[in-house]
Design an enzyme around this catalytic site. Structure first.
Site, PDB file in Angstrom:
ATOM      1  N   ASP A  67       0.712  -1.198  -0.161  1.00 38.32           N
ATOM      2  CA  ASP A  67      -0.113   0.110   0.016  1.00 38.32           C
ATOM      3  C   ASP A  67       0.977   1.495   0.054  1.00 38.32           C
ATOM      4  O   ASP A  67       2.157   1.118   0.521  1.00 38.32           O
ATOM      5  CB  ASP A  67      -0.812   0.160   1.234  1.00 38.32           C
ATOM      6  CG  ASP A  67      -2.294  -0.600   0.938  1.00 38.32           C
ATOM      7  OD1 ASP A  67      -2.587  -0.903  -0.110  1.00 38.32           O
ATOM      8  OD2 ASP A  67      -3.113  -0.944   1.849  1.00 38.32           O
ATOM      9  N   LYS A  98      -1.129   1.950  -7.505  1.00 36.92           N
ATOM     10  CA  LYS A  98      -0.890   2.222  -8.794  1.00 36.92           C
ATOM     11  C   LYS A  98      -2.026   1.195  -9.773  1.00 36.92           C
ATOM     12  O   LYS A  98      -1.711   1.501 -10.874  1.00 36.92           O
ATOM     13  CB  LYS A  98       0.676   2.251  -9.530  1.00 36.92           C
ATOM     14  CG  LYS A  98       1.641   3.214  -8.821  1.00 36.92           C
ATOM     15  CD  LYS A  98       2.833   3.345  -9.448  1.00 36.92           C
ATOM     16  CE  LYS A  98       3.639   4.423  -8.988  1.00 36.92           C
ATOM     17  NZ  LYS A  98       4.988   4.575  -9.262  1.00 36.92           N
TER      18      LYS A  98
END
Length: 410
Positions: A205, A227
């Site tokens: 994360d 992403k």
């Protein structure tokens, strides 16, 4: 730099034979109930030994072990015959005559005996021991300080991954949901760090401790979960698929998350997805930012005589949106409110709390990037917090604490 002399020089040149004693259900006699016994007893208890403690007095911690039924305490001094039918003896009194007498009985009965006062006169040495996972590390040097220092270095290396037997695969294919803590890499749990060192793939994360990723070996594949595209909801589904795909390919996958996996971390969703796919999952709790970040700036979320409860609320959804929080009830509570993910909504939240009865003068602290080098704290009240957050340029991640505990330290 000079080296301190060995406190037991008569042990130098002796080579002990290392062995692991299986003491479950076997009688072990410990003579003496002071600090030395207090340090040695937990390992004997963990080994399942039938411990007979002989001492007129004990430390409070040793007495607590007796009160819990973890050992049998004979409240008297040592007497000849106490070692009968025993498998192992530990002598830890401050009386050399008693220690010598116990050693002599042990020698006659061929019972191995460790002495805290004179290792050279003993027939067994207690190693400096530590555990990591399923392994016990024991070090014997004849000098207890040297043994302890070596033990600490080895165990710490195993725990932080700097010392690892890469040819030994501690984990098969599967997924570990690991809470990385609030940001400081030193605040990840020992187990979390150990699993991270064993990973083939790490799905991280944005709020996971970034420094930990730099320590990974080059063969480890690191996937930045922040992403993964397609929006918040679809991103979570993509993360779930990523975890499952790598695990099914025979890899050990660590899902490294900020804070705790289950405190607004969607760990439950990832767990269910993996279980439904037949993937074994290990869950490692992490230190939640809801308690650790306030602590880092001197704010206890509870304080005797001031509050008997604290409530952790997700603020990513405002009070007038689809929030599931009962804001009226939260306003009426006298304890501490801790808001996560609430920077963008703090104006609406503060207004709703005031409207529902919370005093506009209630102290508020906003802590940005808590526990990291970029940590900073700004103080306000419910009436002013929205303006302060804007003026001070506070950005996520930040933890917001509402309540009198904000001023415990003045």
């Amino acid at each position: 730099m000079s080296t301190a002399p060995n406190p037991h020089p008569s042990t130098e040149g002796r080579t002990p034979y290392p062995v692991g004693l299986l003491l479950t259900g076997r009688r072990v006699v410990v003579v003496g109930g002071g600090q030395v016994a207090q340090r040695r007893l937990p390992a004997l208890i963990a080994a399942g030994a039938d411990i007979q403690l002989i001492s007129p007095a004990t430390t409070p911690a040793v007495q607590a072990m007796a009160d819990a039924g973890e050992l049998t305490w004979h409240r008297r001094g040592y007497a000849e015959g106490d070692l009968a039918d025993s498998w192992y003896a530990l002598v830890a009194t401050d009386d050399p005559a008693v220690n010598t007498a116990v050693s002599a009985e042990a020698e006659r009965l061929r019972v191995f005996c460790a002495r805290s006062d004179d290792a050279a006169a003993a027939t067994a040495w207690t190693p400096a021991s530590g555990r990591d996972g399923g392994a016990t590390v024991s070090v014997l040097t004849g000098d207890p300080r040297h043994s302890a220092a070596l033990r600490n270095s080895i165990v710490e290396g195993l725990r932080d991954g700097s010392l690892a037997a890469r040819q030994f695969r501690a984990h098969g294919a599967g997924v570990a949901l690991v809470g990385g803590g609030p940001g400081d890499p030193d605040l990840i749990t020992v187990r979390g760090r150990r699993l991270l060192a064993d990973a083939d793939v790490v799905v991280a994360d944005r709020l996971a401790p970034r420094e930990l990723l730099a320590e990974l070996p080059p063969h480890v594949e690191v996937i930045d979960a922040s992403k993964i595209p397609y929006g918040r909801y679809m991103a979570q589904e993509a993360i779930n698929r990523t975890l499952i795909a790598h695990a099914k390919a025979g890899r050990f996958v660590v899902r490294l998350k900020g804070g705790d996996p289950y405190v607004f971390g969607r760990g439950g969703e990832e767990l269910l997805a993996c279980v439904e796919a037949g993937i074994p999952v290990t869950v490692v709790p992490g230190i939640s930012s809801s308690i650790s970040v306030p602590a880092a700036v001197g704010i206890p979320v509870t304080h005797r005589g001031m509050t008997h409860e604290f409530t952790v609320i997700s603020g990513h959804v405002g009070p007038d949106e689809r929030s599931l929080t009962n804001w009226d009830a939260a306003a009426r509570m006298t304890g501490t409110l801790v808001l996560l993910m609430a920077v963008d909504k703090i104006g609406a939240i503060a207004a709703r709390l005031i409207e529902a009865g919370r005093s506009a003068d209630t102290p508020v602290a906003v802590v940005q990037e808590g526990t990291t080098a970029a940590q900073r704290r700004v103080d306000a009240t419910l009436a002013t917090v929205a303006e302060v957050v804007t003026t001070e340029g506070i950005k996520p991640p930040a933890v917001i604490v509402i309540g009198e505990v904000v001023h415990v330290l003045g």
